[in-house]
Design a protein around this motif. Structure first.
Motif, mmCIF file in Angstrom:
data_model
loop_
_atom_site.group_PDB
_atom_site.id
_atom_site.type_symbol
_atom_site.label_atom_id
_atom_site.label_comp_id
_atom_site.label_asym_id
_atom_site.label_seq_id
_atom_site.Cartn_x
_atom_site.Cartn_y
_atom_site.Cartn_z
ATOM 1 N N GLU A 8 2.654 -10.380 -10.559
ATOM 2 C CA GLU A 8 1.818 -11.555 -10.816
ATOM 3 C C GLU A 8 2.503 -12.832 -10.361
ATOM 4 O O GLU A 8 1.845 -13.785 -9.924
ATOM 5 N N ALA A 9 3.838 -12.849 -10.440
ATOM 6 C CA ALA A 9 4.584 -14.018 -9.983
ATOM 7 C C ALA A 9 4.503 -14.181 -8.470
ATOM 8 O O ALA A 9 4.715 -15.282 -7.954
ATOM 9 N N ALA A 57 3.815 4.606 -11.565
ATOM 10 C CA ALA A 57 4.116 3.179 -11.532
ATOM 11 C C ALA A 57 3.372 2.492 -10.390
ATOM 12 O O ALA A 57 2.789 1.414 -10.572
ATOM 13 N N LEU A 58 3.373 3.117 -9.217
ATOM 14 C CA LEU A 58 2.691 2.519 -8.072
ATOM 15 C C LEU A 58 1.179 2.529 -8.256
ATOM 16 O O LEU A 58 0.492 1.566 -7.890
ATOM 17 N N ARG A 59 0.647 3.629 -8.818
ATOM 18 C CA ARG A 59 -0.800 3.693 -9.037
ATOM 19 C C ARG A 59 -1.249 2.585 -9.987
ATOM 20 O O ARG A 59 -2.266 1.915 -9.747
ATOM 21 N N ARG A 60 -0.503 2.362 -11.058
ATOM 22 C CA ARG A 60 -0.857 1.308 -12.009
ATOM 23 C C ARG A 60 -0.894 -0.063 -11.336
ATOM 24 O O ARG A 60 -1.806 -0.863 -11.558
ATOM 25 N N LEU A 61 0.109 -0.331 -10.523
ATOM 26 C CA LEU A 61 0.165 -1.624 -9.852
ATOM 27 C C LEU A 61 -0.963 -1.772 -8.840
ATOM 28 O O LEU A 61 -1.569 -2.843 -8.717
ATOM 29 N N ALA A 62 -1.251 -0.696 -8.114
ATOM 30 C CA ALA A 62 -2.339 -0.746 -7.141
ATOM 31 C C ALA A 62 -3.675 -0.965 -7.834
ATOM 32 O O ALA A 62 -4.506 -1.769 -7.384
ATOM 33 N N GLU A 63 -3.905 -0.273 -8.932
ATOM 34 C CA GLU A 63 -5.160 -0.417 -9.666
ATOM 35 C C GLU A 63 -5.309 -1.811 -10.256
ATOM 36 O O GLU A 63 -6.430 -2.295 -10.458
ATOM 37 N N ALA A 64 -4.169 -2.473 -10.522
ATOM 38 C CA ALA A 64 -4.204 -3.837 -11.062
ATOM 39 C C ALA A 64 -4.364 -4.880 -9.962
ATOM 40 O O ALA A 64 -4.395 -6.083 -10.248
ATOM 41 N N GLY A 65 -4.452 -4.423 -8.699
ATOM 42 C CA GLY A 65 -4.679 -5.339 -7.598
ATOM 43 C C GLY A 65 -3.445 -5.784 -6.849
ATOM 44 O O GLY A 65 -3.499 -6.751 -6.075
ATOM 45 N N ALA A 74 -1.454 -3.756 -4.752
ATOM 46 C CA ALA A 74 -1.023 -2.823 -3.702
ATOM 47 C C ALA A 74 -0.373 -3.552 -2.537
ATOM 48 O O ALA A 74 0.503 -2.995 -1.855
ATOM 49 N N ASP A 75 -0.772 -4.802 -2.314
ATOM 50 C CA ASP A 75 -0.211 -5.561 -1.186
ATOM 51 C C ASP A 75 1.169 -6.114 -1.477
ATOM 52 O O ASP A 75 1.793 -6.733 -0.609
ATOM 53 N N ARG A 76 1.722 -5.896 -2.673
ATOM 54 C CA ARG A 76 3.054 -6.383 -3.035
ATOM 55 C C ARG A 76 4.090 -5.258 -3.050
ATOM 56 O O ARG A 76 5.247 -5.505 -3.369
ATOM 57 N N LEU A 77 3.704 -4.041 -2.709
ATOM 58 C CA LEU A 77 4.573 -2.882 -2.903
ATOM 59 C C LEU A 77 5.271 -2.451 -1.623
ATOM 60 O O LEU A 77 4.689 -2.494 -0.535
ATOM 61 N N LEU A 78 6.529 -2.006 -1.762
ATOM 62 C CA LEU A 78 7.331 -1.503 -0.652
ATOM 63 C C LEU A 78 8.014 -0.208 -1.075
ATOM 64 O O LEU A 78 8.265 0.017 -2.263
ATOM 65 N N LEU A 79 8.328 0.633 -0.080
ATOM 66 C CA LEU A 79 9.002 1.910 -0.339
ATOM 67 C C LEU A 79 10.231 2.036 0.548
ATOM 68 O O LEU A 79 10.216 1.629 1.710
ATOM 69 N N GLY A 80 11.292 2.614 -0.014
ATOM 70 C CA GLY A 80 12.506 2.839 0.757
ATOM 71 C C GLY A 80 13.235 4.077 0.294
ATOM 72 O O GLY A 80 12.922 4.655 -0.749
ATOM 73 N N GLY A 81 14.225 4.472 1.077
ATOM 74 C CA GLY A 81 15.006 5.666 0.757
ATOM 75 C C GLY A 81 16.340 5.375 0.110
ATOM 76 O O GLY A 81 16.838 6.162 -0.685
ATOM 77 N N ASP A 82 16.976 4.235 0.449
ATOM 78 C CA ASP A 82 18.250 3.806 -0.125
ATOM 79 C C ASP A 82 19.313 4.912 -0.070
ATOM 80 O O ASP A 82 19.868 5.310 -1.083
ATOM 81 N N GLU A 138 -1.830 10.889 -5.437
ATOM 82 C CA GLU A 138 -2.013 10.075 -6.635
ATOM 83 C C GLU A 138 -2.893 8.858 -6.380
ATOM 84 O O GLU A 138 -3.700 8.463 -7.228
ATOM 85 N N MET A 139 -2.745 8.242 -5.187
ATOM 86 C CA MET A 139 -3.356 6.946 -4.931
ATOM 87 C C MET A 139 -4.377 6.947 -3.812
ATOM 88 O O MET A 139 -5.159 6.018 -3.685
ATOM 89 N N GLY A 140 -4.347 7.970 -2.944
ATOM 90 C CA GLY A 140 -5.180 7.984 -1.755
ATOM 91 C C GLY A 140 -4.373 7.566 -0.538
ATOM 92 O O GLY A 140 -3.402 6.807 -0.639
ATOM 93 N N ALA A 141 -4.772 8.042 0.627
ATOM 94 C CA ALA A 141 -4.007 7.800 1.849
ATOM 95 C C ALA A 141 -4.035 6.337 2.285
ATOM 96 O O ALA A 141 -3.042 5.820 2.823
ATOM 97 N N GLY A 142 -5.154 5.657 2.073
ATOM 98 C CA GLY A 142 -5.282 4.282 2.528
ATOM 99 C C GLY A 142 -4.263 3.340 1.916
ATOM 100 O O GLY A 142 -3.535 2.641 2.650
ATOM 101 N N PRO A 143 -4.174 3.275 0.582
ATOM 102 C CA PRO A 143 -3.169 2.389 -0.025
ATOM 103 C C PRO A 143 -1.743 2.728 0.381
ATOM 104 O O PRO A 143 -0.929 1.829 0.602
ATOM 105 N N VAL A 144 -1.429 4.015 0.507
ATOM 106 C CA VAL A 144 -0.067 4.403 0.870
ATOM 107 C C VAL A 144 0.251 3.975 2.297
ATOM 108 O O VAL A 144 1.349 3.499 2.596
#
Length: 303
Positions: free
Chosen positions: A208-209, A232-240, A242-250, A279-285
């Motif tokens: 939200e920030a 965790a990602l599904r909850r954030l995507a459902e809350a609107g 999805a455009d703030r999320l990133l994935l990495g391997g570290d 969990e979320m669908g191919a589009g958001p991922v």
């Protein structure tokens, strides 16, 4: 026009392709004795394996003084066809020996700006982000000094600021400091390791920030929370968000590389992606992997 600063030059955000938004090709630390990422041929093989799995870009979060081997990065990028973004900045003080930071503390911002605009040492390779680090639910004097310098360097260059959150904690304190006190726009801040503290309230408040939220792994040390990533990602995507999320391997140790029998960079696309798609669908991922990184790491770089 905003561009992503790679080791081969600036590219448009849409040119990155599928992006591992937090990883390491080279890394040394006194906290990881005997597990250093130093082998150039192994780094090349790991990048090639990531490319074969469909990867297009890797953002290396290895900062100043931790064995970045910046001079090797352009050759690796050319040979594998994978975009690579390098980092300036500093990690926690514990990742440096007693002399590594001597004489540096009073000119941190100057060093960060130089590495972003002129190049890392004699390599001429320009960094594309500033990496800093917090502590476990706290920000010590080293973290505050480093983040102050990162904020100054951001204001001079527009560079994104990527933050190691110890065990995923302290995200809101970091935002209060970087954004509230030092004026870094929240959308220029990338919060790392949030999967290690799967707190949905803190995640949502950080989103939200306006910050970017990076979820990375898998990790032997933090495996207890790996299984919560899809939820965790599904909850954030459902809350609107999805455009703030990133994935990495570290990937932080030699044994963790896929070419040495570990999960490595390809795991992100070979295992994590299909699980998230279920969990979320191919589009958001697809957007998380191929669109969000371009926005998160782009800047209007000074010429």
């Amino acid at each position: 026009m905003s561009r992503v600063r790679t080791v081969l030059g600036d590219v448009l955000p849409g040119e990155l392709g599928v992006c591992d938004a937090h990883d390491h090709l080279f890394l040394t630390s006194p906290r990881l004795p005997g597990q250093e990422l130093r082998d150039v041929s192994a780094a090349r093989a790991e990048l090639a394996a990531f490319r074969a799995a469909g990867g297009g870009a890797v953002v290396q979060w290895t900062p100043y003084g931790m064995g970045r081997r910046a001079g090797e990065l352009p050759r690796l990028s050319r040979r594998t066809g994978v975009h690579v973004v390098a980092a300036t900045g500093l990690h926690q003080a514990a990742h440096y020996d007693g002399t590594a930071l001597a004489g540096l503390r009073d000119r941190l911002a100057e060093v960060f700006v130089a590495e972003l605009t002129e190049g890392i040492g004699a390599s001429g390779v320009r960094a594309g982000l500033i990496k800093v680090a917090g502590g476990f639910h706290a920000l010590d004097a080293h973290a505050r000094r480093t983040m102050a310098a990162a904020a100054e360097a951001h204001h001079a260059t527009g560079a994104p600021v990527a933050v190691h959150l110890e065990l995923g904690t302290g995200a809101l304190d970091v935002l209060d400091l970087l954004c509230g006190e030092w004026g870094v726009p929240p959308h220029r801040v990338i919060l790392g390791h949030l999967n290690r503290s799967p707190d949905p309230v803190a995640h949502r408040q950080a989103a939200e920030a306006g910050a970017y939220l990076a979820f990375d792994g898998p990790s032997r040390a933090h495996h207890a929370t790996d299984w919560r990533l899809p939820d965790a990602l599904r909850r954030l995507a459902e809350a609107g968000f999805a455009d703030r999320l990133l994935l990495g391997g570290d990937t932080t140790t030699s044994a963790a590389r896929s070419v040495h029998g570990g999960p490595g960079m390809p795991y992100l696309l070979r295992r994590v992606r299909p699980r998230l798609e279920a969990e979320m669908g191919a589009g958001p991922v697809a957007r998380i992997l191929a669109e969000n990184p371009g926005r998160a790491f782009a800047a209007d770089w000074p010429r």
